[in-house]
Write an enzyme that holds these catalytic residues in place. Structure first.
Site, short mmCIF file in Angstrom:
data_model
loop_
_atom_site.label_atom_id
_atom_site.label_comp_id
_atom_site.label_asym_id
_atom_site.label_seq_id
_atom_site.Cartn_x
_atom_site.Cartn_y
_atom_site.Cartn_z
N SER A 1 0.85 -1.18 0.00
CA SER A 1 0.00 0.00 0.00
C SER A 1 0.89 1.24 0.00
CB SER A 1 -0.90 0.00 1.25
OG SER A 1 -1.48 1.27 1.45
N ASN B 1 -1.87 -6.48 -0.06
CA ASN B 1 -3.08 -6.56 -0.87
C ASN B 1 -3.04 -7.71 -1.86
OD1 ASN B 1 -4.14 -4.16 0.29
ND2 ASN B 1 -2.89 -2.92 -1.10
N ARG C 1 -18.31 -7.43 -48.16
CA ARG C 1 -17.32 -6.88 -47.24
C ARG C 1 -17.98 -5.68 -46.56
NH1 ARG C 1 -11.97 -5.36 -50.09
NH2 ARG C 1 -11.43 -4.78 -47.96
#
Length: 456
Positions: A287, A295, A326
């Site tokens: 962090s 985390n 196309r």
């Protein structure tokens, strides 16, 4: 001032194999590879000199010789990058070879084929990473075949299960993704149709040096087969200029894969919460302000990819509505979402391999969490046992009353049931210590885990 996308807002992609496999240089190289294969295919079919195939292949061998940014800027004039790239490739070969560059093909032929090449190359790494993840979770499932934990439904404790069964479920999804991606990768087709999907131009080219080649009407089909062979891609039954099944199939498999890995990530994110603590990532992320935090970064990035993938796949499915031989717009709308999907799957698979290889399981936390409801987690088992002796209605009444008392007195369900057994003669002799032990009510979890692990 022009700056390339270095992945500042895509930490999952940055530095991953998917970034290299799907970058501008990778697409540029794939377009060049398609052009070279087209000339070689015509050489094989007797419609171009062998020297032309060798010369174009040599000129196209290194995408770094071409300025991708310049190609991109000039692509605005034609609406696709193939047109300016062909001009550059023509300039890179000798004058006598130039007539054989891009001969008979459309820009869409080259870009579609390049997309299939990029996909095939990117998926090779994805499949390797999925194999790593499958092996890692198989080890976890085997090691924790009988490790009890709380099964959770609608966010609440339900009945006991095992971590082995949960890991076996992760592996089943990973293998489902592997099978889908493998099937799609093997079927990725080359694209060659010419101006409107008829291969007409190839039927008009004269043979070189009186070569024996297919009848006029079949030359295009012969070139198509040779083109696919040169690239190692599947030969399509028809040119798919506006028949976008290959893109839709690829999109579906890619979206499924991110979702499958997203399920694993969602479970890890839940189980690694501080108040649950049943698993942790081996290398948690730091962090910026809280030194104590680790985390679950890998799971977070996988979950983010899984949330984005369905929307991208939806765009590709929408492009199935392609008008004429196309289309205008629907084909063009595919390029960026397809690349982003390949990137998301690549980064998710890469992160999943790292996540599963380092995942730490905390059995004691699982055991402690099983006790959070003071025995109520086995109420289903008690209801079944009691019902055999006093009937379902009375069993439910007894357990509802006992559970309410246990919650009100913040005591263990087994202690309350001790008094109940004294009041219900039909329940005498039951071993409450056994009946209220969560580890003894995991059903077929072990057998199901074994069954899942038998799948290769």
């Amino acid at each position: 001032m022009y700056e390339s996308d270095v992945g500042l807002l895509a930490p999952g992609r940055a530095g991953s194999p998917a970034e290299t496999a799907t970058g501008d240089n990778a697409f540029l190289q794939a377009m060049l590879d398609a052009e070279a294969a087209l000339t070689r295919a015509q050489s094989v079919c007797g419609l171009a000199p062998a020297e032309a195939g060798r010369a174009v292949t040599a000129a196209a061998a290194d995408a770094s010789r071409f300025d991708a940014r310049d190609v991109a800027l000039r692509a605005r004039a034609s609406g696709n990058p193939v047109t300016p790239l062909v001009f550059d490739l023509v300039a890179a070969v000798e004058e006598d070879v130039r007539p054989y560059v891009h001969r008979g093909a459309s820009s869409q032929d080259i870009l579609d084929t390049a997309a299939m090449l990029v996909a095939a190359r990117a998926l090779a790494q994805v499949l390797d990473d999925l194999a790593r993840s499958a092996e890692a979770v198989a080890r976890l499932a085997l090691a924790h075949r009988n490790t009890p934990m709380a099964g959770r439904t609608l966010t609440q404790h339900a009945v006991p299960t095992t971590f082995g069964l949960k890991a076996a479920g992760w592996r089943a999804l990973i293998l489902d993704a592997r099978d889908r991606l493998s099937a799609v990768r093997e079927s990725l087709p080359a694209q060659l149709g010419g101006a409107a999907g008829t291969l007409a131009a190839f039927n008009t080219f004269a043979p070189v040096d009186e070569a024996e080649i297919a009848d006029d009407d079949g030359r295009g089909l012969t070139v198509l087969q040779a083109f696919a062979n040169e690239l190692g891609l599947a030969e399509p039954l028809l040119p798919w200029l506006s028949l976008r099944t290959p893109i839709a199939d690829l999109a579906g498999a890619l979206a499924f894969t991110t979702g499958a890995l997203g399920k694993l990530a969602a479970d890890v994110l839940t189980l690694s919460r501080t108040e649950i603590g049943e698993v942790t990532e081996g290398k948690g992320g730091v962090s910026s302000t809280m030194p104590h935090k680790a985390n679950p970064v890998r799971a977070t990035l996988i979950a983010a990819a899984a949330r984005r993938a369905p929307g991208l796949a939806a765009t590709l499915y929408g492009s199935l509505v392609a008008e004429d031989e196309r289309p205008a717009g629907s084909w063009h709308a595919e390029w960026e979402p397809l690349r982003e999907l390949l990137r998301l799957v690549g980064q998710a698979a890469y992160d999943a391999a790292e996540l599963t290889d380092g995942l730490r399981v905390v059995p004691y936390a699982m055991r402690e969490n099983l006790q959070l409801t003071d025995g109520l987690i086995v109420s289903e088992r008690l209801a079944a046992v009691f019902a055999e002796r006093i009937g379902r209605k009375r069993a439910k009444e007894v357990l509802v009353s006992a559970a309410a008392r246990a919650r009100a007195e913040t005591t263990d369900l087994a202690d309350v049931l001790g008094d109940v057994l004294d009041e219900e003669p039909e329940l005498a002799g039951l071993d409450l210590s056994d009946l209220t032990e969560p580890a003894r009510y995991t059903g077929c979890a072990g057998a199901l885990t074994d069954r899942a692990l038998d799948r290769g």
